[in-house]
Every structure is written in C-alpha cells, then in structure tokens.
Write an enzyme that holds these catalytic residues in place. Structure first.
Site, short mmCIF file in Angstrom:
data_model
loop_
_atom_site.label_atom_id
_atom_site.label_comp_id
_atom_site.label_asym_id
_atom_site.label_seq_id
_atom_site.Cartn_x
_atom_site.Cartn_y
_atom_site.Cartn_z
N GLU A 1 -87.42 -70.04 15.59
CA GLU A 1 -88.80 -69.63 15.36
C GLU A 1 -88.82 -68.62 14.22
OE1 GLU A 1 -90.72 -67.42 18.49
OE2 GLU A 1 -92.69 -67.62 17.54
N ILE B 1 -92.10 -62.20 0.25
CA ILE B 1 -91.45 -61.77 -0.99
C ILE B 1 -92.25 -60.57 -1.49
CG2 ILE B 1 -90.92 -62.45 -3.38
CD1 ILE B 1 -89.28 -64.07 -1.40
N GLN C 1 -93.40 -62.49 -6.47
CA GLN C 1 -93.90 -63.73 -5.88
C GLN C 1 -94.13 -64.80 -6.95
OE1 GLN C 1 -97.33 -62.82 -3.40
NE2 GLN C 1 -96.12 -61.50 -2.05
N VAL C 2 -94.16 -66.05 -6.48
CA VAL C 2 -94.40 -67.22 -7.33
C VAL C 2 -93.38 -67.35 -8.47
CG1 VAL C 2 -96.28 -68.71 -8.17
CG2 VAL C 2 -96.85 -66.67 -6.89
N LYS C 3 -92.14 -66.93 -8.18
CA LYS C 3 -91.04 -67.13 -9.14
C LYS C 3 -89.97 -68.03 -8.54
CE LYS C 3 -91.36 -62.52 -11.29
NZ LYS C 3 -90.59 -61.27 -11.52
N TYR D 1 -88.52 -67.61 -5.50
CA TYR D 1 -87.65 -66.99 -4.49
C TYR D 1 -87.97 -67.48 -3.08
CZ TYR D 1 -86.03 -63.60 -7.98
OH TYR D 1 -85.48 -63.02 -9.08
C1 SCA Z 1 -96.74 -69.73 -2.81
N1 SCA Z 1 -97.19 -70.98 -2.90
C2 SCA Z 1 -98.27 -71.10 -2.17
C3 SCA Z 1 -98.50 -69.83 -1.59
N2 SCA Z 1 -97.51 -69.01 -2.00
N3 SCA Z 1 -99.07 -72.13 -1.95
C4 SCA Z 1 -100.11 -71.94 -1.16
N4 SCA Z 1 -100.40 -70.76 -0.56
C5 SCA Z 1 -99.61 -69.69 -0.76
N5 SCA Z 1 -99.90 -68.56 -0.18
C6 SCA Z 1 -96.62 -72.11 -3.63
C7 SCA Z 1 -96.20 -71.78 -5.04
O1 SCA Z 1 -97.26 -71.96 -5.92
C8 SCA Z 1 -95.12 -72.82 -5.24
O2 SCA Z 1 -95.68 -74.07 -5.52
C9 SCA Z 1 -94.47 -72.90 -3.87
O3 SCA Z 1 -95.46 -72.48 -2.94
C10 SCA Z 1 -93.28 -72.00 -3.73
O4 SCA Z 1 -93.46 -70.85 -4.50
P1 SCA Z 1 -92.38 -69.69 -4.54
O5 SCA Z 1 -92.44 -69.05 -5.87
O6 SCA Z 1 -91.08 -70.18 -4.08
O7 SCA Z 1 -93.01 -68.73 -3.45
P2 SCA Z 1 -92.91 -67.15 -3.34
O8 SCA Z 1 -94.13 -66.51 -3.90
O9 SCA Z 1 -91.60 -66.67 -3.86
O10 SCA Z 1 -92.93 -66.98 -1.76
C11 SCA Z 1 -93.98 -67.48 -1.01
C12 SCA Z 1 -94.48 -66.41 -0.02
C13 SCA Z 1 -94.94 -65.20 -0.82
C14 SCA Z 1 -95.63 -67.04 0.80
C15 SCA Z 1 -93.34 -66.06 0.92
O11 SCA Z 1 -95.92 -65.58 -1.75
C16 SCA Z 1 -95.45 -64.06 0.02
O12 SCA Z 1 -94.69 -63.18 0.43
N6 SCA Z 1 -96.77 -64.02 0.30
C17 SCA Z 1 -97.38 -62.92 1.06
C18 SCA Z 1 -96.90 -62.93 2.48
C19 SCA Z 1 -97.13 -64.22 3.20
O13 SCA Z 1 -98.21 -64.82 3.10
N7 SCA Z 1 -96.11 -64.65 3.91
C20 SCA Z 1 -96.14 -65.87 4.71
C21 SCA Z 1 -96.86 -65.39 5.93
P3 SCA Z 1 -95.06 -75.04 -6.63
O14 SCA Z 1 -93.68 -75.33 -6.13
O15 SCA Z 1 -95.96 -76.22 -6.62
O16 SCA Z 1 -95.07 -74.25 -7.90
S1 SCA Z 1 -96.63 -66.32 7.25
C22 SCA Z 1 -95.46 -65.55 8.17
O17 SCA Z 1 -94.78 -64.65 7.77
C23 SCA Z 1 -95.32 -66.00 9.56
C24 SCA Z 1 -95.89 -64.91 10.40
C25 SCA Z 1 -97.06 -65.43 11.00
O18 SCA Z 1 -96.89 -65.91 12.11
O19 SCA Z 1 -98.10 -65.39 10.31
#
Ligand code: SCA
Length: 169
Positions: free
Chosen positions: A81, A87, A92-94, A96
C-alpha cells in the site's frame, strides 16, 4: 551538466533502522510530504514514515532528498500500500516521479515479493498514477486486501499490477 547530475543521483529503499544517515533522509522526506500533501495531518505523516513496518524509496541527489514514496509491504498478501508520494516543489515534472515509481516496483517485486500495489490517490494525483500504470478498476481479489488497508475518505482506490519479468530500472 546532465551527466554531472546523473553521477550523484541515487535511489535507495530503506526504513527506520536507526542509522543516522537514514534518519536524516527520512526526516527530509517527511518534510517534503508535509509540504506537498497539505491535507495530510503532519503527525500522521511522521508516524508512518518512521514506522518500522513502512519502507521508503527515495531519490537522493548529492546528499539531499529530492522526493520519495512511503509504502507498507504486506508480504503475506503479496501487495503493498502506497501511503505517500511526492517530489520537492522545484524538482517536479522532471521525470523523478516516474523513475521513483519504477524503482519502487523493482524493489517491491525482487526484494519484497509483491505482485500488486494499491493506493488511495487524491483526486489531483490520479493522472500521475494512471501514467504509472495504475487503474481505478481493482482486479486483486478482495480477500487479499480487505481488512489490511483501511477505507479512506476523499481518495480513489487505485491498483497497479507489477510485471513479473519486466526490467523496470
Ligand atoms: C505529474 N504528472 C501529472 C501530475 N504530476 N499528471 C497529472 N496530474 C499530476 N498531478 C505527469 C507529468 O506531466 C508526466 O507526464 C508524468 O506524470 C510523470 O511526471 P514526472 O516528472 O515523473 O512526475 P514528478 O513531478 O516528478 O512527480 C509526480 C508527483 C509530483 C505527483 C509525485 O508532481 C508531486 O509531488 N506532486 C505533489 C504531491 C502529490 O500530488 N503527490 C501524489 C499524492 P508525461 O510523462 O506525459 O510527461 S497522492 C499520495 O501521496 C497518496 C496519498 C494519498 O492517499 O493521497
């Protein structure tokens, strides 16, 4: 420049084992979660990240945590789970987040022996999870996960099947 950065980038998977360096990384990851997941109570984040039955896959650059995923492996049930995934804002969006998920899948399959992941994704993270191979349809038999993960309001239960053979990293 890219090669320089790649050279000191590493992915680690560990839990609270009392080793100083690991504690520093876990505290760094906890701080990223607290900032990126503002709806999650901070005490809850600390409790799970520091809980010895949870593990965290982290991306470390230099000696600084850039992001990570904290999960709980249910080894007897062969699923994990995902509790938190984030990130740090300026990284973000690089890519990782994707690389992190691939390391998680590889570790979960090869070290923990898991076949699936489940997570309660919040609404704005659903797109990210879909790109990582998660679905809103739950194919895993209910008796493998019911009673292990608790229902959680405001989240959408999503599943990912880990490929048994694919090299993820
Ligand atoms: C990235 N992408 C998204 C997105 N974030 N698409 C839709 N919605 C989003 N929020 C897309 C990118 O454009 C890319 O698409 C692909 O996903 C991967 O991008 P990446 O560069 O590898 O992603 P990165 O930004 O490094 O990491 C994604 C992540 C981050 C979501 C972890 O953005 C982040 O920390 N966001 C804020 C926190 C968050 O929302 N965490 C997830 C919560 P292409 O390949 O097409 O270019 S949910 C969680 O933690 C579970 C807890 C819960 O229960 O809620």
């Amino acid at each position: 420049k890219r090669e320089e950065e790649a050279g000191n980038l590493k992915f680690v998977c560990l839990s609270n084992d009392g080793i100083d360096e690991h504690m520093v990384w876990l505290i760094g990851l906890k701080n990223i979660f607290a900032r990126q997941l503002p709806n999650m109570p901070k005490e809850y984040i600390v409790r799970l990240v520091m809980d010895r039955s949870h593990k965290s896959v982290m991306v470390i650059r230099g000696n600084v945590v850039v992001g990570g995923i904290t999960y709980r492996p249910y080894v007897s049930q062969k699923f994990g789970e995902i509790a938190f995934c984030a990130i740090t804002a300026d990284e973000q969006v690089k890519g990782y987040g994707t690389r992190l998920m691939n390391h998680l899948k590889q570790h979960a399959r090869d070290v923990d022996g898991l076949t699936h992941f489940l997570t309660y994704a919040d609404n704005n993270a659903v797109g990210y999870f879909i790109k990582q191979g998660f679905t809103k349809e739950i194919y895993l038999e209910k008796d493998r996960w019911q009673g292990y993960i608790k229902d959680y309001d405001g989240g959408i239960l999503m599943e990912c099947k880990i490929d048994p053979k694919l090299p993820y990293t």
